[in-house]
Design a protein around this motif. Structure first.
Motif, mmCIF file in Angstrom:
data_model
loop_
_atom_site.group_PDB
_atom_site.id
_atom_site.type_symbol
_atom_site.label_atom_id
_atom_site.label_comp_id
_atom_site.label_asym_id
_atom_site.label_seq_id
_atom_site.Cartn_x
_atom_site.Cartn_y
_atom_site.Cartn_z
ATOM 1 N N ASP A 95 24.023 -23.077 -37.549
ATOM 2 C CA ASP A 95 22.619 -22.839 -37.896
ATOM 3 C C ASP A 95 21.700 -23.702 -37.034
ATOM 4 O OD1 ASP A 95 23.212 -20.950 -39.783
ATOM 5 O OD2 ASP A 95 22.996 -22.280 -41.503
ATOM 6 N N TYR A 96 22.048 -24.968 -36.870
ATOM 7 C CA TYR A 96 21.230 -25.855 -36.041
ATOM 8 C C TYR A 96 21.166 -25.375 -34.592
ATOM 9 C CZ TYR A 96 20.861 -29.586 -39.581
ATOM 10 O OH TYR A 96 20.563 -30.331 -40.697
ATOM 11 N N LYS A 97 22.256 -24.772 -34.116
ATOM 12 C CA LYS A 97 22.291 -24.310 -32.722
ATOM 13 C C LYS A 97 21.322 -23.163 -32.469
ATOM 14 C CE LYS A 97 26.375 -24.078 -30.710
ATOM 15 N NZ LYS A 97 27.824 -23.825 -30.513
ATOM 16 N N LYS A 98 20.780 -22.577 -33.511
ATOM 17 C CA LYS A 98 19.778 -21.528 -33.356
ATOM 18 C C LYS A 98 18.394 -22.101 -33.041
ATOM 19 C CE LYS A 98 22.057 -18.024 -36.233
ATOM 20 N NZ LYS A 98 23.331 -18.704 -36.458
ATOM 21 N N SER A 99 18.228 -23.424 -33.179
ATOM 22 C CA SER A 99 16.959 -24.054 -32.802
ATOM 23 C C SER A 99 16.903 -24.191 -31.288
ATOM 24 C CB SER A 99 16.822 -25.429 -33.464
ATOM 25 O OG SER A 99 17.831 -26.311 -32.993
ATOM 26 N N GLU A 100 15.699 -24.279 -30.743
ATOM 27 C CA GLU A 100 15.518 -24.302 -29.292
ATOM 28 C C GLU A 100 15.074 -25.657 -28.762
ATOM 29 O OE1 GLU A 100 13.077 -21.105 -27.888
ATOM 30 O OE2 GLU A 100 13.926 -19.663 -29.296
ATOM 31 N N LEU A 101 14.737 -26.570 -29.650
ATOM 32 C CA LEU A 101 14.197 -27.859 -29.204
ATOM 33 C C LEU A 101 14.585 -28.930 -30.206
ATOM 34 C CD1 LEU A 101 12.234 -29.540 -27.365
ATOM 35 C CD2 LEU A 101 10.402 -28.833 -28.927
ATOM 36 N N LEU A 102 14.997 -30.076 -29.692
ATOM 37 C CA LEU A 102 15.225 -31.256 -30.516
ATOM 38 C C LEU A 102 14.214 -32.320 -30.117
ATOM 39 C CD1 LEU A 102 16.743 -33.189 -32.433
ATOM 40 C CD2 LEU A 102 18.351 -33.651 -30.559
ATOM 41 N N ILE A 103 13.303 -32.630 -31.027
ATOM 42 C CA ILE A 103 12.391 -33.761 -30.846
ATOM 43 C C ILE A 103 13.016 -34.913 -31.613
ATOM 44 C CG2 ILE A 103 10.073 -34.648 -31.248
ATOM 45 C CD1 ILE A 103 9.048 -31.776 -31.094
ATOM 46 N N ARG A 104 13.600 -35.841 -30.854
ATOM 47 C CA ARG A 104 14.462 -36.849 -31.467
ATOM 48 C C ARG A 104 13.668 -38.113 -31.798
ATOM 49 N NH1 ARG A 104 20.013 -38.659 -28.503
ATOM 50 N NH2 ARG A 104 18.497 -39.438 -26.978
ATOM 51 N N LEU A 105 13.683 -38.463 -33.074
ATOM 52 C CA LEU A 105 12.960 -39.640 -33.542
ATOM 53 C C LEU A 105 13.780 -40.904 -33.303
ATOM 54 C CD1 LEU A 105 11.579 -38.360 -36.975
ATOM 55 C CD2 LEU A 105 10.499 -38.241 -34.725
ATOM 56 N N PRO A 106 13.115 -42.056 -33.201
ATOM 57 C CA PRO A 106 13.846 -43.327 -33.085
ATOM 58 C C PRO A 106 14.770 -43.538 -34.280
ATOM 59 C CG PRO A 106 11.510 -43.632 -32.588
ATOM 60 C CD PRO A 106 11.652 -42.242 -33.144
ATOM 61 N N GLY A 107 15.820 -44.326 -34.064
ATOM 62 C CA GLY A 107 16.804 -44.551 -35.110
ATOM 63 C C GLY A 107 17.797 -43.417 -35.212
ATOM 64 N N TYR A 108 18.025 -42.720 -34.087
ATOM 65 C CA TYR A 108 18.856 -41.523 -34.114
ATOM 66 C C TYR A 108 20.346 -41.844 -34.090
ATOM 67 C CZ TYR A 108 19.161 -42.477 -29.084
ATOM 68 O OH TYR A 108 19.366 -43.075 -27.864
ATOM 69 N N ILE A 109 21.105 -40.859 -34.524
ATOM 70 C CA ILE A 109 22.550 -40.840 -34.333
ATOM 71 C C ILE A 109 22.860 -39.590 -33.511
ATOM 72 C CG2 ILE A 109 23.050 -42.091 -36.458
ATOM 73 C CD1 ILE A 109 23.784 -39.413 -37.761
ATOM 74 N N PRO A 110 24.089 -39.402 -33.033
ATOM 75 C CA PRO A 110 24.413 -38.180 -32.294
ATOM 76 C C PRO A 110 24.079 -36.919 -33.087
ATOM 77 C CG PRO A 110 26.151 -39.778 -32.015
ATOM 78 C CD PRO A 110 25.222 -40.349 -33.034
ATOM 79 N N ILE A 111 23.550 -35.915 -32.402
ATOM 80 C CA ILE A 111 23.197 -34.628 -32.993
ATOM 81 C C ILE A 111 24.217 -33.616 -32.491
ATOM 82 C CG2 ILE A 111 21.384 -32.909 -33.299
ATOM 83 C CD1 ILE A 111 20.527 -35.645 -34.295
ATOM 84 N N PRO A 112 25.217 -33.249 -33.281
ATOM 85 C CA PRO A 112 26.340 -32.433 -32.793
ATOM 86 C C PRO A 112 25.947 -31.094 -32.196
ATOM 87 C CG PRO A 112 26.897 -33.440 -34.885
ATOM 88 C CD PRO A 112 25.433 -33.694 -34.674
ATOM 89 N N SER A 113 24.848 -30.482 -32.641
ATOM 90 C CA SER A 113 24.485 -29.146 -32.156
ATOM 91 C C SER A 113 23.793 -29.175 -30.801
ATOM 92 C CB SER A 113 23.574 -28.445 -33.174
ATOM 93 O OG SER A 113 22.425 -29.229 -33.442
#
Length: 339
Positions: free
Chosen positions: A71-89
């Motif tokens: 489901d996450y892979k259907k998104s087109e953009l990741l705006i990554r906030l500070p304090g992140y961990i790996p985002i598998p998608s």
């Protein structure tokens, strides 16, 4: 659920969905034929991976986590906030300063599907500054509205207990968990019977006002609490939740951008707070490492990025026709509740 949500998105003429960070809205947006973006420091497929314990339940967790990742892979953009961990998608986002955390995620229930090269904008991943809510009401007004007299708040320091809904069972047996010249404000449980020097706030209280009014904050490692402590320069006492893997990124954020003290669950639940409160108070201030200090204008940066992304996505000829309607996952849209 996805069909229902997609129909609603079409009905309100939404142009883009921003998710922080449930997964179904990404699938619903794709079904409705509009783009979606994740605005977060974590996603739940990674969180679920932290629940694997080597037993038969892991099979179910892996299956569900992979479905979530799809489901996450259907998104087109990741705006990554500070304090992140790996985002598998999102391939290429697996790097993290703590290699043990990366190993837990990648060797757990969710696996990487791409290279571990550093991210870039062509991968549709953009890092932004700290997104933080700031206080609106002066400290003396906030404390007076809680029924705390000026005489008290001028002569006492303030601890904000910001867990939200903690019933503090057994608090009457603790003696006094506070240093002598301290009072405490407890969030999320206005009907609770509290001992002397403890004050309850309304359930819908604006937490940044309380954070600004406090000298020390106690709570769990969540993005909102961490960003607001950093944004207001407040020391933070946190009680860890070992299986919630988002904590690894947020703990790193607090250690590099703010001030934090870890309290054990046992000491929290038995009221052994005093030494932690005093230790945190004596650390008060803000991050002094200007080379690594984040700016706090992430909200404006994200808004501009979303507008630019949508303009480019729709194309120059469609810019005039764009309705500028954004569907947020922050409770501002009452129906449906996913967003």
């Amino acid at each position: 659920m996805i069909v229902k949500e997609a129909e609603w998105l079409k009905k309100v003429n939404a142009n883009i969905v921003l998710s922080d960070a449930p997964f179904l809205p990404c699938a619903a947006a794709a079904s409705a034929g509009i783009p979606s973006a994740i605005v977060s420091n974590f996603t739940f497929d990674a969180v679920y991976s932290g629940l694997c314990e080597g037993d038969e339940l892991d099979i179910t967790i892996r299956r569900l986590a992979e479905q979530v990742k799809d489901d996450y892979k259907k998104s087109e953009l990741l705006i990554r906030l500070p304090g992140y961990i790996p985002i598998p998608s999102y391939s290429g986002t697996q790097l993290y300063p703590d290699s043990n955390v990366t190993k837990q995620i990648l060797n757990g229930c969710v696996t990487s599907n791409g290279s571990s090269d550093r991210i870039s904008r062509r991968r549709n991943v953009i890092d932004v500054p700290l997104v933080v809510r700031k206080f609106k009401t002066p400290r003396n007004v906030v404390l007076s509205n809680l029924g705390i007299s000026k005489e008290i708040f001028d002569s006492h320091k303030v601890l904000l207990v910001s867990f939200g809904g903690q019933n503090l069972v057994g608090i009457e047996e603790w003696g006094s968990p506070l240093p002598d010249d301290w009072i405490a404000i407890v969030c999320g449980n206005p009907g609770a019977v509290l001992p002397d020097r403890f004050y309850a706030c309304a359930k819908d209280a604006y937490i940044p006002d309380l954070t600004n009014a406090a000298d020390v904050v106690m709570g769990k490692l969540g993005y909102g609490t961490c960003s607001e402590c950093i944004g207001h320069g407040k020391p933070f006492i946190y009680v860890p939740r070992p299986q919630f893997i988002e904590e690894y990124g947020l703990r790193s954020l607090m250690e590099t951008q703010g001030l934090c003290v870890e309290m054990s669950k046992e000491h929290f639940e038995t009221g052994q707070w005093k030494e932690y409160i005093l230790k945190a108070y004596n650390m008060r201030g803000v991050c002094q490492n200007t080379d690594k200090k984040l700016t706090h204008d992430g909200g404006k940066v994200v808004a501009k990025l979303v507008e630019q992304f949508l303009d480019e996505r729709l194309g120059t000829n469609k810019r005039i026709r764009r309705s500028n309607r954004l569907v947020y996952d922050n409770g501002t849209v009452s129906q449906p509740s996913l967003y």
